[in-house]
Design an enzyme around this catalytic site. Structure first.
Site, short mmCIF file in Angstrom:
data_model
loop_
_atom_site.label_atom_id
_atom_site.label_comp_id
_atom_site.label_asym_id
_atom_site.label_seq_id
_atom_site.Cartn_x
_atom_site.Cartn_y
_atom_site.Cartn_z
N LYS A 13 93.68 48.57 10.81
CA LYS A 13 94.01 47.15 10.99
C LYS A 13 94.24 46.49 9.63
O LYS A 13 95.22 45.79 9.43
CB LYS A 13 92.87 46.42 11.75
CG LYS A 13 92.61 46.97 13.14
CD LYS A 13 91.54 46.20 13.89
CE LYS A 13 90.18 46.25 13.23
NZ LYS A 13 89.59 47.62 13.14
N ARG A 88 86.10 40.11 18.88
CA ARG A 88 85.57 41.45 19.09
C ARG A 88 84.73 41.52 20.36
O ARG A 88 84.18 42.58 20.66
CB ARG A 88 84.69 41.83 17.91
CG ARG A 88 85.36 42.77 16.91
CD ARG A 88 84.37 42.99 15.79
NE ARG A 88 84.54 44.18 15.06
CZ ARG A 88 85.03 44.23 13.82
NH1 ARG A 88 85.47 43.15 13.24
NH2 ARG A 88 85.08 45.37 13.18
N ARG A 127 87.31 56.34 3.26
CA ARG A 127 87.84 55.02 2.85
C ARG A 127 87.19 54.56 1.55
O ARG A 127 86.00 54.69 1.35
CB ARG A 127 87.57 53.99 3.95
CG ARG A 127 87.92 52.58 3.51
CD ARG A 127 88.16 51.64 4.65
NE ARG A 127 86.97 51.38 5.44
CZ ARG A 127 86.96 50.57 6.50
NH1 ARG A 127 88.08 50.01 6.92
NH2 ARG A 127 85.85 50.37 7.17
N ARG A 159 82.30 51.36 1.26
CA ARG A 159 81.53 50.35 2.00
C ARG A 159 80.24 50.97 2.52
O ARG A 159 80.25 52.10 3.01
CB ARG A 159 82.37 49.84 3.18
CG ARG A 159 83.16 48.60 2.86
CD ARG A 159 84.13 48.22 3.94
NE ARG A 159 83.54 48.09 5.27
CZ ARG A 159 84.22 47.62 6.32
NH1 ARG A 159 85.48 47.26 6.18
NH2 ARG A 159 83.65 47.53 7.50
N ARG A 170 78.93 51.81 14.83
CA ARG A 170 80.07 50.90 14.91
C ARG A 170 81.03 51.34 16.02
O ARG A 170 81.62 50.50 16.71
CB ARG A 170 80.80 50.83 13.57
CG ARG A 170 79.97 50.07 12.53
CD ARG A 170 80.46 50.32 11.13
NE ARG A 170 81.79 49.79 10.90
CZ ARG A 170 82.62 50.26 9.98
NH1 ARG A 170 82.26 51.27 9.20
NH2 ARG A 170 83.80 49.72 9.83
P1 ADP Z 1 90.31 49.06 9.75
O1 ADP Z 1 90.69 47.79 9.01
O2 ADP Z 1 90.92 49.12 11.11
O3 ADP Z 1 88.84 49.33 9.78
P2 ADP Z 1 91.59 50.38 7.45
O4 ADP Z 1 92.93 49.74 7.38
O5 ADP Z 1 90.60 49.99 6.41
O6 ADP Z 1 90.96 50.26 8.94
O7 ADP Z 1 91.83 51.97 7.40
C1 ADP Z 1 90.72 52.88 7.45
C2 ADP Z 1 90.97 54.03 6.49
O8 ADP Z 1 92.04 54.83 6.97
C3 ADP Z 1 91.36 53.61 5.08
O9 ADP Z 1 90.81 54.56 4.19
C4 ADP Z 1 92.91 53.69 5.09
O10 ADP Z 1 93.44 53.95 3.79
C5 ADP Z 1 93.13 54.87 6.03
N1 ADP Z 1 94.34 54.73 6.86
C6 ADP Z 1 94.85 53.60 7.40
N2 ADP Z 1 95.93 53.89 8.15
C7 ADP Z 1 96.08 55.24 8.10
C8 ADP Z 1 97.04 56.16 8.66
N3 ADP Z 1 98.02 55.74 9.46
N4 ADP Z 1 96.88 57.48 8.40
C9 ADP Z 1 95.87 57.91 7.61
N5 ADP Z 1 94.95 57.10 7.03
C10 ADP Z 1 95.06 55.79 7.27
P1 AMP Z 2 85.24 45.01 9.63
O1 AMP Z 2 85.44 44.66 8.20
O2 AMP Z 2 86.23 44.33 10.54
O3 AMP Z 2 85.15 46.50 9.85
O4 AMP Z 2 83.82 44.40 10.06
C1 AMP Z 2 82.62 44.83 9.42
C2 AMP Z 2 81.42 44.33 10.19
O5 AMP Z 2 81.39 42.90 10.20
C3 AMP Z 2 81.36 44.73 11.66
O6 AMP Z 2 80.80 46.02 11.86
C4 AMP Z 2 80.45 43.62 12.23
O7 AMP Z 2 79.09 43.85 11.92
C5 AMP Z 2 80.88 42.40 11.44
N1 AMP Z 2 81.97 41.66 12.11
C6 AMP Z 2 83.23 41.46 11.65
N2 AMP Z 2 83.94 40.73 12.53
C7 AMP Z 2 83.10 40.48 13.57
C8 AMP Z 2 83.24 39.80 14.81
N3 AMP Z 2 84.41 39.23 15.17
N4 AMP Z 2 82.17 39.75 15.63
C9 AMP Z 2 81.00 40.30 15.29
N5 AMP Z 2 80.80 40.98 14.17
C10 AMP Z 2 81.84 41.07 13.29
#
Ligand code: ADP
Ligand code: AMP
Length: 215
Positions: A13, A88, A127, A159, A170
């Site tokens: 995302k 969410r 990541r 992270r 998660r």
């Molecule tokens: P989210 O925001 O949904 O938690 P991220 O955008 O941070 O996910 O992506 C999670 C991890 O996967 C990061 O390390 C990113 O660089 C990697 N990633 C994102 N899209 C892809 C893809 N299409 N193929 C492989 N790795 C990806």
């Molecule tokens: P994210 O960066 O989107 O992966 O979110 C990291 C963490 O933040 C999640 O695992 C939740 O603990 C909290 N969080 C982020 N957005 C929300 C939401 N809309 N509702 C509840 N918890 C959230």
């Protein structure tokens, strides 16, 4: 254009949000980033949210209402926005619907990024983040210079909630509390599901094709 990005943790995302936000000049609103900022500033909200986030649980819905309300009323959201990580839960989706209706706005499209569990675990374990919000992957999306952000040259970090035990929680939270939103928005005919298993540029192409209809 008002867009929601839906999908499990690690679906990509944030990665796609950055591209969409640049291409369509939309503010990228990540509730995860907002909460992490509050934690780093040691705010009342940050202190409360941290205990949930450290365990991989969602923070309670009520903690996010004022944040989202304030952010969506900012001027830069008047011509559109991109929500990443909100809503969410179904109560959050109801709250969002009411907030938008109050200001005569609505969601145009929900991009639901689908990725298999095994791939999600691989993505989250590799990541690496920059404080500017850019995310990398040690294998799938490495920075040009190891451990450094391409954009600002800052040191990358892992992270805390990308550690294996927290990742498992998660994913459980996603399935139990967030996945029901797929049905919720499908019933409103707002959902477009995107195959998030492809390479990053190919996914963005698929997203562009969906967004062309709304632009
Ligand atoms: P989210 O925001 O949904 O938690 P991220 O955008 O941070 O996910 O992506 C999670 C991890 O996967 C990061 O390390 C990113 O660089 C990697 N990633 C994102 N899209 C892809 C893809 N299409 N193929 C492989 N790795 C990806
Ligand atoms: P994210 O960066 O989107 O992966 O979110 C990291 C963490 O933040 C999640 O695992 C939740 O603990 C909290 N969080 C982020 N957005 C929300 C939401 N809309 N509702 C509840 N918890 C959230």
């Amino acid at each position: 254009m008002n867009i929601i990005l839906l999908g499990p943790p690690g679906a990509g995302k944030g990665t796609q949000a950055k591209k969409i936000s640049e291409q369509y000049s939309l503010p990228h609103i990540s509730t995860g980033d907002i909460l992490r900022h509050n934690i780093s500033m040691n705010t009342h909200l940050g202190i409360k949210a941290k205990s949930y986030m450290d365990k991989g649980e969602l923070v309670p819905d009520e903690l996010l209402v004022d944040i989202i309300k304030a952010r969506l009323s900012e001027k830069d959201c008047s011509a559109g926005f991109l929500l990443d990580g909100y809503p969410r839960t179904i109560p959050q989706a109801d709250t969002l619907g009411k907030l938008l209706a109050d200001s005569k706005r609505k969601i145009d499209v929900i991009l639901n990024i689908h990725v298999d569990d095994e791939e999600l675990i691989n993505r989250l374990s590799g990541r690496r983040m920059c404080s500017c919000g850019t995310s990398y992957h040690v294998l799938f999306n490495p920075p040009a210079k190891e451990g450094k952000c391409n954009a600002c040259n800052c040191e990358l970090y892992q992270r805390d909630d990308d550690k294996p035990e927290t990742v498992r929680n998660r994913l459980v939270a996603y399935k139990k509390q967030t996945q029901p939103l797929i049905d919720y928005y499908n019933k409103k005919a707002l959902l477009s599901t995107i195959d998030g298993g492809k390479d990053i540029p190919l996914i963005f192409e698929d997203i562009r094709k969906v967004l062309e209809k709304y632009d």
